[in-house]
Scaffold this motif. Sequence first.
Motif, PDB file in Angstrom:
ATOM      1  N   SER A 206       2.555  10.107  -7.279  1.00  0.00           N
ATOM      2  CA  SER A 206       2.503   8.675  -6.992  1.00  0.00           C
ATOM      3  C   SER A 206       3.488   8.350  -5.878  1.00  0.00           C
ATOM      4  O   SER A 206       4.272   9.211  -5.453  1.00  0.00           O
ATOM      5  CB  SER A 206       2.852   7.876  -8.252  1.00  0.00           C
ATOM      6  OG  SER A 206       4.131   8.263  -8.742  1.00  0.00           O
ATOM      7  N   LEU A 207       3.444   7.118  -5.393  1.00  0.00           N
ATOM      8  CA  LEU A 207       4.320   6.706  -4.302  1.00  0.00           C
ATOM      9  C   LEU A 207       4.876   5.315  -4.585  1.00  0.00           C
ATOM     10  O   LEU A 207       4.134   4.428  -5.043  1.00  0.00           O
ATOM     11  CB  LEU A 207       3.567   6.660  -2.967  1.00  0.00           C
ATOM     12  CG  LEU A 207       3.258   7.988  -2.286  1.00  0.00           C
ATOM     13  CD1 LEU A 207       2.428   7.742  -1.022  1.00  0.00           C
ATOM     14  CD2 LEU A 207       4.543   8.703  -1.927  1.00  0.00           C
ATOM     15  N   PRO A 208       6.142   5.082  -4.309  1.00  0.00           N
ATOM     16  CA  PRO A 208       6.678   3.718  -4.430  1.00  0.00           C
ATOM     17  C   PRO A 208       6.261   2.867  -3.239  1.00  0.00           C
ATOM     18  O   PRO A 208       6.470   3.247  -2.088  1.00  0.00           O
ATOM     19  CB  PRO A 208       8.191   3.938  -4.444  1.00  0.00           C
ATOM     20  CG  PRO A 208       8.406   5.197  -3.671  1.00  0.00           C
ATOM     21  CD  PRO A 208       7.190   6.053  -3.932  1.00  0.00           C
ATOM     22  N   LEU A 209       5.617   1.747  -3.516  1.00  0.00           N
ATOM     23  CA  LEU A 209       5.232   0.782  -2.492  1.00  0.00           C
ATOM     24  C   LEU A 209       6.116  -0.434  -2.700  1.00  0.00           C
ATOM     25  O   LEU A 209       5.887  -1.231  -3.605  1.00  0.00           O
ATOM     26  CB  LEU A 209       3.748   0.431  -2.625  1.00  0.00           C
ATOM     27  CG  LEU A 209       3.119  -0.441  -1.553  1.00  0.00           C
ATOM     28  CD1 LEU A 209       3.158   0.241  -0.190  1.00  0.00           C
ATOM     29  CD2 LEU A 209       1.685  -0.803  -1.920  1.00  0.00           C
TER      30      LEU A 209
ATOM     31  N   SER B  85      -5.279  -1.886  -0.153  1.00  0.00           N
ATOM     32  CA  SER B  85      -5.455  -1.362   1.190  1.00  0.00           C
ATOM     33  C   SER B  85      -4.492  -0.206   1.449  1.00  0.00           C
ATOM     34  O   SER B  85      -4.874   0.824   2.036  1.00  0.00           O
ATOM     35  CB  SER B  85      -5.228  -2.475   2.222  1.00  0.00           C
ATOM     36  OG  SER B  85      -5.569  -2.043   3.517  1.00  0.00           O
ATOM     37  N   ALA B  86      -3.255  -0.347   0.975  1.00  0.00           N
ATOM     38  CA  ALA B  86      -2.264   0.717   1.148  1.00  0.00           C
ATOM     39  C   ALA B  86      -2.729   2.007   0.490  1.00  0.00           C
ATOM     40  O   ALA B  86      -2.579   3.102   1.050  1.00  0.00           O
ATOM     41  CB  ALA B  86      -0.925   0.276   0.567  1.00  0.00           C
ATOM     42  N   GLY B  87      -3.328   1.900  -0.703  1.00  0.00           N
ATOM     43  CA  GLY B  87      -3.795   3.093  -1.388  1.00  0.00           C
ATOM     44  C   GLY B  87      -4.809   3.871  -0.567  1.00  0.00           C
ATOM     45  O   GLY B  87      -4.776   5.113  -0.529  1.00  0.00           O
ATOM     46  N   GLY B  88      -5.710   3.170   0.117  1.00  0.00           N
ATOM     47  CA  GLY B  88      -6.700   3.843   0.939  1.00  0.00           C
ATOM     48  C   GLY B  88      -6.095   4.471   2.183  1.00  0.00           C
ATOM     49  O   GLY B  88      -6.350   5.636   2.505  1.00  0.00           O
ATOM     50  N   VAL B  89      -5.262   3.707   2.892  1.00  0.00           N
ATOM     51  CA  VAL B  89      -4.674   4.212   4.144  1.00  0.00           C
ATOM     52  C   VAL B  89      -3.750   5.398   3.867  1.00  0.00           C
ATOM     53  O   VAL B  89      -3.797   6.422   4.574  1.00  0.00           O
ATOM     54  CB  VAL B  89      -3.907   3.078   4.862  1.00  0.00           C
ATOM     55  CG1 VAL B  89      -3.162   3.629   6.074  1.00  0.00           C
ATOM     56  CG2 VAL B  89      -4.864   1.967   5.294  1.00  0.00           C
ATOM     57  N   LEU B  90      -2.924   5.294   2.847  1.00  0.00           N
ATOM     58  CA  LEU B  90      -1.977   6.374   2.555  1.00  0.00           C
ATOM     59  C   LEU B  90      -2.692   7.633   2.069  1.00  0.00           C
ATOM     60  O   LEU B  90      -2.232   8.749   2.335  1.00  0.00           O
ATOM     61  CB  LEU B  90      -0.950   5.900   1.529  1.00  0.00           C
ATOM     62  CG  LEU B  90      -0.061   4.742   2.008  1.00  0.00           C
ATOM     63  CD1 LEU B  90       0.858   4.265   0.894  1.00  0.00           C
ATOM     64  CD2 LEU B  90       0.751   5.133   3.240  1.00  0.00           C
ATOM     65  N   ARG B  91      -3.824   7.476   1.383  1.00  0.00           N
ATOM     66  CA  ARG B  91      -4.607   8.663   1.029  1.00  0.00           C
ATOM     67  C   ARG B  91      -5.169   9.321   2.274  1.00  0.00           C
ATOM     68  O   ARG B  91      -5.257  10.560   2.360  1.00  0.00           O
ATOM     69  CB  ARG B  91      -5.742   8.291   0.064  1.00  0.00           C
ATOM     70  CG  ARG B  91      -6.659   9.455  -0.307  1.00  0.00           C
ATOM     71  CD  ARG B  91      -5.873  10.643  -0.859  1.00  0.00           C
ATOM     72  NE  ARG B  91      -5.340  10.389  -2.186  1.00  0.00           N
ATOM     73  CZ  ARG B  91      -4.305  11.023  -2.712  1.00  0.00           C
ATOM     74  NH1 ARG B  91      -3.655  11.952  -2.002  1.00  0.00           N
ATOM     75  NH2 ARG B  91      -3.879  10.742  -3.933  1.00  0.00           N
ATOM     76  N   GLY B  92      -5.544   8.528   3.258  1.00  0.00           N
ATOM     77  CA  GLY B  92      -6.007   9.111   4.511  1.00  0.00           C
ATOM     78  C   GLY B  92      -4.912   9.875   5.233  1.00  0.00           C
ATOM     79  O   GLY B  92      -5.169  10.904   5.871  1.00  0.00           O
ATOM     80  N   ILE B  93      -3.671   9.406   5.122  1.00  0.00           N
ATOM     81  CA  ILE B  93      -2.542  10.092   5.767  1.00  0.00           C
ATOM     82  C   ILE B  93      -2.196  11.372   5.027  1.00  0.00           C
ATOM     83  O   ILE B  93      -1.982  12.426   5.638  1.00  0.00           O
ATOM     84  CB  ILE B  93      -1.319   9.146   5.828  1.00  0.00           C
ATOM     85  CG1 ILE B  93      -1.605   7.963   6.756  1.00  0.00           C
ATOM     86  CG2 ILE B  93      -0.075   9.911   6.301  1.00  0.00           C
ATOM     87  CD1 ILE B  93      -0.499   6.912   6.778  1.00  0.00           C
TER      88      ILE B  93
END
Length: 471
Positions: free
Chosen positions: A226-229, A211-219
């Motif tokens: 890449s991003l550290p989660l 879910s984070a991958g989708g929301v953060l791509r929208g932002i």
Amino acid sequence: MFSLLGMGALARGVYAASLSHIDTFYPTGLNYTSYITNSYLGTYGGIYNAPANQLTEGSPYGVYNYCSMPHPRIQEYELPSVKEAKIVYLEYLQRHQRRTMYNLAPGGENQPFDCSTIDAYLYSASPQAGNDPVLVYADVYTDPNNPFMDALPYVNTSCMFPQLTLGGLLDGFQHGKDLWAVYGEKLGIIPKEPSNKVWLRSTSSPLTQQSAGGVLRGIWPEWKGSLPLRQQSSGVDTINNGYPCNARNNILDAIEATDDWNEHLNVTADLRATLGAMLGATSSAWQKSFDHFSDNFQARLCNGYALPCSFTNHSNCVTVEQAEEVFRAGDWEWQFYWRRSPQVIQYIQAVGGLFIGEIVGRLQAVLDGKQEYIYAHTFLHDNDLGPILGAFGIDIMRWPAMGSNIAIEIWETTAEQPHKAPTTIYYARVLYSGHPIKTIYGTLNWIELGELISILQVYVPEDIISLCGTT
């Protein structure tokens, strides 16, 4: 007029139409079991359906939509009335987006779920490895020669249970786009690209990571890296019941031994017996609460599937009226768990107290002028949001639905003083799914940050080890 299991069934359409959007978040009478049994209420204006493999669209902003809850959106977002205030920090908490169910019907699922439209990636990478990894993803299948195919009421499926669906991923993209429009373009608190001013976290569950991958791509649609989660080890994780705590089950047992709880079981005995016989769901896990029934029905309706039928008699199916009563009972249970039970303070402390303490710590750092972040975003589960909403003292709590979100905005103002330097004062606004949250302390639309911290501090345990009884 809204569709079946939209703003209530057609027979209750006039009633549903009389509700304001915000009313659907705070149902009148939810403290009483008559709310469960009153079929006239339908879904109390809530929406419980969404198309398969498509973005959730069409629900009026602000309506309780279990499949994809509202969130801050530029078209409806309202600035605080204090014109000279400046936003300096955003704490954003959200449940994952639409998914498959956790709980398959024990008697067998008459409709196989199809997840062939979404790829669940699984790989590791390291700069020291010398090569980039192959971007492998899970492709679920069942060997036709597997003997358990016939020995068990198994459903041949291309899904994992649970996992994000394509509809959930698309909702996540839109969720992120809307957050950027409000908190990036309009207010400037989310930076144009990820930086050391941003704190991102999820549970160790792939569902929240997906879910984070989708929301953060929208932002950040143009971000190439890449991003550290951040995640905590599963044995000590402060969200998703990650740390050992005997008290959680002990307190839950006490909650479910109360007269109120037993009354709600008594008034729903026939419903649970009927559904149990139909779906093979007669174990205590299915009968002691409405968690499993709700989960199964919600996941179906929110991904374009029909309500379930008996695996052995496909003409014997769950009706719309039965599903609506299940959803009303689920809402009653969440209100009781986190707002009404005699053990509510101890339960919130045992389940969510450590994470609430982390939130308090970040808010206190803002108050003290020591906060290094300007934007923190955590992806979690309904069982994490419940204690937080309870700690805020939400008036009425329906089940925190897919994509449910809490935005804690911190605003800075200055107060002029005669013959002294101006004093900085911090205020908070707490938005629940886009609206200022209605609580026992009033609507938290503008409250001094110190007062908000005091409200939450009650639910931070002084000694979690002793409370949990793990030593």
